[in-house]
Design a protein around this motif. Structure first.
Motif, PDB file in Angstrom:
ATOM      1  N   THR A  42     -14.032  -2.161  -3.651  1.00 22.61           N
ATOM      2  CA  THR A  42     -14.279  -1.415  -2.418  1.00 22.61           C
ATOM      3  C   THR A  42     -15.399  -2.020  -1.579  1.00 22.61           C
ATOM      4  N   CYS A  43     -16.156  -2.964  -2.159  1.00 23.62           N
ATOM      5  CA  CYS A  43     -17.287  -3.498  -1.395  1.00 23.62           C
ATOM      6  C   CYS A  43     -16.856  -4.636  -0.477  1.00 23.62           C
ATOM      7  N   ILE A  44     -15.588  -4.997  -0.496  1.00 22.87           N
ATOM      8  CA  ILE A  44     -15.152  -6.193   0.230  1.00 22.87           C
ATOM      9  C   ILE A  44     -15.500  -6.170   1.717  1.00 22.87           C
ATOM     10  N   PRO A  45     -15.199  -5.110   2.464  1.00 22.07           N
ATOM     11  CA  PRO A  45     -15.563  -5.176   3.891  1.00 22.07           C
ATOM     12  C   PRO A  45     -17.081  -5.115   4.109  1.00 22.07           C
ATOM     13  N   GLN A  46     -17.773  -4.282   3.300  1.00 27.34           N
ATOM     14  CA  GLN A  46     -19.222  -4.163   3.529  1.00 27.34           C
ATOM     15  C   GLN A  46     -19.922  -5.476   3.243  1.00 27.34           C
ATOM     16  N   LYS A  47     -19.517  -6.153   2.159  1.00 29.84           N
ATOM     17  CA  LYS A  47     -20.192  -7.400   1.825  1.00 29.84           C
ATOM     18  C   LYS A  47     -19.624  -8.561   2.616  1.00 29.84           C
TER      19      LYS A  47
ATOM     20  N   ILE B 269     -14.498  -7.319  10.519  1.00 31.46           N
ATOM     21  CA  ILE B 269     -15.378  -7.184   9.358  1.00 31.46           C
ATOM     22  C   ILE B 269     -16.798  -7.625   9.693  1.00 31.46           C
ATOM     23  N   VAL B 270     -16.947  -8.820  10.290  1.00 31.48           N
ATOM     24  CA  VAL B 270     -18.324  -9.299  10.490  1.00 31.48           C
ATOM     25  C   VAL B 270     -19.012  -8.589  11.648  1.00 31.48           C
ATOM     26  N   PHE B 271     -18.243  -8.137  12.631  1.00 34.90           N
ATOM     27  CA  PHE B 271     -18.870  -7.394  13.718  1.00 34.90           C
ATOM     28  C   PHE B 271     -18.934  -5.905  13.412  1.00 34.90           C
ATOM     29  N   LYS B 272     -18.558  -5.519  12.210  1.00 35.40           N
ATOM     30  CA  LYS B 272     -18.611  -4.123  11.773  1.00 35.40           C
ATOM     31  C   LYS B 272     -17.829  -3.205  12.706  1.00 35.40           C
TER      32      LYS B 272
ATOM     33  N   LEU C  77     -15.498 -15.743   3.030  1.00 38.17           N
ATOM     34  CA  LEU C  77     -14.559 -14.810   3.654  1.00 38.17           C
ATOM     35  C   LEU C  77     -13.486 -15.615   4.361  1.00 38.17           C
ATOM     36  N   ARG C  78     -12.228 -15.363   3.978  1.00 37.97           N
ATOM     37  CA  ARG C  78     -11.142 -16.171   4.506  1.00 37.97           C
ATOM     38  C   ARG C  78      -9.902 -15.304   4.666  1.00 37.97           C
ATOM     39  N   SER C  79      -9.152 -15.494   5.744  1.00 38.38           N
ATOM     40  CA  SER C  79      -7.922 -14.705   5.898  1.00 38.38           C
ATOM     41  C   SER C  79      -7.063 -15.327   6.983  1.00 38.38           C
ATOM     42  N   HIS C  80      -5.798 -14.916   7.063  1.00 39.26           N
ATOM     43  CA  HIS C  80      -4.939 -15.339   8.166  1.00 39.26           C
ATOM     44  C   HIS C  80      -5.225 -14.554   9.430  1.00 39.26           C
ATOM     45  N   CYS C  81      -5.696 -13.316   9.250  1.00 42.82           N
ATOM     46  CA  CYS C  81      -5.805 -12.449  10.425  1.00 42.82           C
ATOM     47  C   CYS C  81      -7.171 -12.599  11.081  1.00 42.82           C
ATOM     48  N   LEU C  82      -7.243 -13.325  12.173  1.00 47.24           N
ATOM     49  CA  LEU C  82      -8.523 -13.605  12.814  1.00 47.24           C
ATOM     50  C   LEU C  82      -9.198 -12.338  13.303  1.00 47.24           C
ATOM     51  N   ASN C  83      -8.417 -11.439  13.900  1.00 49.06           N
ATOM     52  CA  ASN C  83      -9.021 -10.210  14.440  1.00 49.06           C
ATOM     53  C   ASN C  83      -9.648  -9.365  13.347  1.00 49.06           C
TER      54      ASN C  83
ATOM     55  N   GLN D 154      -7.611  -0.277   8.032  1.00 46.83           N
ATOM     56  CA  GLN D 154      -8.464  -1.254   7.374  1.00 46.83           C
ATOM     57  C   GLN D 154      -8.259  -2.637   7.981  1.00 46.83           C
ATOM     58  N   PRO D 155      -9.276  -3.490   7.923  1.00 40.40           N
ATOM     59  CA  PRO D 155      -9.052  -4.878   8.344  1.00 40.40           C
ATOM     60  C   PRO D 155      -8.034  -5.538   7.418  1.00 40.40           C
ATOM     61  N   LYS D 156      -7.309  -6.508   7.970  1.00 39.95           N
ATOM     62  CA  LYS D 156      -6.193  -7.086   7.226  1.00 39.95           C
ATOM     63  C   LYS D 156      -6.641  -8.343   6.492  1.00 39.95           C
ATOM     64  N   LEU D 157      -6.626  -8.266   5.172  1.00 42.04           N
ATOM     65  CA  LEU D 157      -6.973  -9.441   4.370  1.00 42.04           C
ATOM     66  C   LEU D 157      -5.796  -9.793   3.488  1.00 42.04           C
ATOM     67  N   ASP D 158      -5.677 -11.087   3.143  1.00 38.38           N
ATOM     68  CA  ASP D 158      -4.533 -11.503   2.339  1.00 38.38           C
ATOM     69  C   ASP D 158      -4.804 -11.452   0.857  1.00 38.38           C
ATOM     70  N   PHE D 159      -6.057 -11.667   0.460  1.00 31.02           N
ATOM     71  CA  PHE D 159      -6.300 -11.735  -0.969  1.00 31.02           C
ATOM     72  C   PHE D 159      -7.768 -11.509  -1.261  1.00 31.02           C
ATOM     73  N   ALA D 160      -8.062 -11.251  -2.535  1.00 29.20           N
ATOM     74  CA  ALA D 160      -9.445 -11.214  -3.013  1.00 29.20           C
ATOM     75  C   ALA D 160      -9.457 -11.995  -4.314  1.00 29.20           C
ATOM     76  N   GLN D 161     -10.442 -12.854  -4.459  1.00 22.28           N
ATOM     77  CA  GLN D 161     -10.470 -13.726  -5.626  1.00 22.28           C
ATOM     78  C   GLN D 161     -11.759 -13.513  -6.394  1.00 22.28           C
ATOM     79  N   TYR D 162     -11.637 -13.313  -7.695  1.00 22.90           N
ATOM     80  CA  TYR D 162     -12.809 -13.088  -8.548  1.00 22.90           C
ATOM     81  C   TYR D 162     -12.848 -14.174  -9.605  1.00 22.90           C
ATOM     82  N   LYS D 163     -13.961 -14.909  -9.629  1.00 28.52           N
ATOM     83  CA  LYS D 163     -14.102 -15.946 -10.632  1.00 28.52           C
ATOM     84  C   LYS D 163     -15.035 -15.393 -11.694  1.00 28.52           C
TER      85      LYS D 163
END
Lengths: 329, 156
Positions: free
Chosen positions: A303-308, A188-191, A177-183, A241-250
């Motif tokens: 859609t599972c990004i914040p939950q996971k 996300i992790v503190f739900k 889990l990585r992003s510019h927005c610390l808050n 929603q929490p602010k994320l910059d990207f999602a990457q799928y390998k």
């Protein structure tokens, strides 16, 4: 007189937007109110920074004060850095390796139980370089650590070791889990974000639309729009929603094609990387279906990004009886 | 009364155009139906009056809106193409953002024997003017203007 420290302070001031420099300096508290009054804030930022540097020289500012200003700057503008989330636990045995290097470490505690740690890295043979810093944000009641490593990734293992020892855990693991927005990472992790929920309200409530609705305008797709809205509510919840910059799928899946084409001679997984980028990824995913650009419901992979609590995914083939793909933990 | 169906992709100017049409002075009742694509949902069939005019809205900045209209055309009864269908092409003010070729638009009008009206619906003045034109066309398509039939539109 510490020239390095004064120059570092000057460069830090240059990073601050001009209208906010006074407020930041006041928070810093190193220069007195009388000294701050002597600065002309109508000049260019370059000149303001030189005025501040001059005052710091006169007041014998050192590395400690310079580091403190840097912490305050990064606390006010955390979104200039990329933050990764780490999770600590007590399973397994604690192991240590010894490593010696020169560092400058500074701490500052904030009201929300967050401890900000600033580390400037050197090597075993050179003094710490104040411009090569890593930041660690640790909430003492939680097993989560937020690290912004910047340039020197080779120091990351040492940093992780130090965190584990200092916080009395055994192991530390990088979450995907990585992003510019610390808050937002914290949310996300503190739900702390609004989670999805099943709505039990009957559809009748949705029929009460805007007061100015003209009965002569009929929306043929109203029930479809309401279905999309309801599905979106279930997936994303009501709030921001929490602010994320990207999602990457390998992807490491087999290429599925008509057997008679036989594209690949060797049956090897097809490697492919898909990256979704956005100034605000989750809000844009939420608006895809209402804008008519995607079908609702959206793929659970999105859609599972914040939950996971992750935005890096590896998708591999399911290697048993059930064909298809699954997401690795 | 007369009914017009506006078909265009989501997020387009249909709602504003509909409101502009309702604001105009007219001596007959109109119903406006909005849809993002055809076919229309069957569950509302019983609520729908006879449609007199279909206007397809294409945003020249979006290839998706053109594709969506082309797919919807397949569901229109052939009798509508005797002057009861027209194409509204919007977004023409922003030349730099054009994604749709002019040739594609002209071909559409020729293939379906229907008028193509270029209008920048984001501008209020043009929106009002387009609303007035549509109302006039609707009047004729509904048979409310003696001596003038919708067939004239296919000659435009």
């Amino acid at each position: 007189m510490d020239e390095v420290a004064v120059e570092y302070i000057r460069r830090t001031v240059l990073k601050i937007p001009r209208d906010e420099i006074m407020a930041v300096l006041q928070k810093w508290g190193f220069l007195s109110e009388a000294q701050l009054q002597t600065i002309n804030f109508r000049q260019t930022k370059e000149s303001i920074s030189h005025s501040v540097a001059q005052l710091c020289e006169e007041s014998s500012a050192g590395i400690k004060q310079a580091a403190l200003l840097d912490i305050i700057y990064n606390h006010i503008y955390p979104n200039k850095r990329v933050w990764s989330v780490y999770h600590m636990n007590k399973t397994g045995k604690a192991s240590f390796f010894s490593f010696s290097t020169q560092v400058t470490i500074n701490f500052r505690e904030y009201e929300d139980n967050a401890i900000w740690i600033r580390i400037a890295w050197g090597t075993p043979y050179t003094k710490p370089n104040q411009y090569k810093t890593s930041y660690v944000v640790y909430h003492s009641q939680t097993p989560y650590v937020f690290i912004s490593a910047s340039t020197l990734r080779s120091n990351l293992p040492l940093l992780c070791q130090a965190m584990v020892v200092a916080s009395n855990y055994h192991n530390i693991r990088e979450m995907e889990l990585r992003s510019h927005c610390l808050n937002s990472l914290k949310d996300i992790v503190f739900k702390r974000y609004s989670q999805n929920f099943q709505t039990n309200y009957p559809l009748q409530e949705r029929n009460v639309l805007t007061e100015n609705e003209d009965l002569r305008i009929n929306d043929e797709n109203r029930s479809e729009k309401e279905r999309i809205h309801r599905l979106n509510q279930e997936c994303f919840g009501d709030g921001p929603q929490p602010k994320l910059d990207f999602a990457q799928y390998k992807l490491e899946t087999m290429f599925k094609s008509d057997p008679k084409w036989d594209v690949l001679e060797k049956k090897e997984p097809f490697r492919c990387l898909v990256k979704f980028s956005s100034p605000h990824l989750l809000e844009s995913l939420k608006s895809l279906a209402p804008a008519g650009l995607a079908d609702a419901p959206l793929s659970p992979l999105l859609t599972c990004i914040p939950q996971k609590a992750r935005n890096y995914f590896k998708i591999r083939e399911k290697s048993s009886l059930h064909p298809g793909s699954f997401v690795s933990p | 009364s007369a009914t017009i169906l506006l078909v265009g992709a989501e997020g387009g100017p249909q709602q504003q155009l509909a409101e502009a049409m309702l604001c105009e002075k007219k001596d007959f009742n109109i119903n406006i139906h909005l849809a993002s694509s055809l076919p229309l949902p069957p569950e509302r069939d019983h609520l729908r009056p006879r449609i007199d005019l279909i206007a397809f809205v294409i945003d020249i900045k979006s290839k998706y809106s053109l594709k969506s209209v082309q797919a919807s055309l397949a569901y229109v009864d052939v009798r509508f193409f005797l002057g009861k269908v027209c194409f509204l092409v919007t977004g023409v003010g922003r030349v730099n953002n054009c994604s749709v070729e002019m040739n594609a638009i002209w071909k559409l009008g020729e293939d379906y024997c229907s008028p193509v009206i270029f209008c920048e619906l984001e501008l209020e003045g043009i929106r009002v003017a387009t609303a007035q034109r549509l109302l006039r066309m609707l009047q004729i398509c509904a048979g409310r203007v003696p001596g003038v039939s919708a067939l004239y539109f296919s000659l435009l």
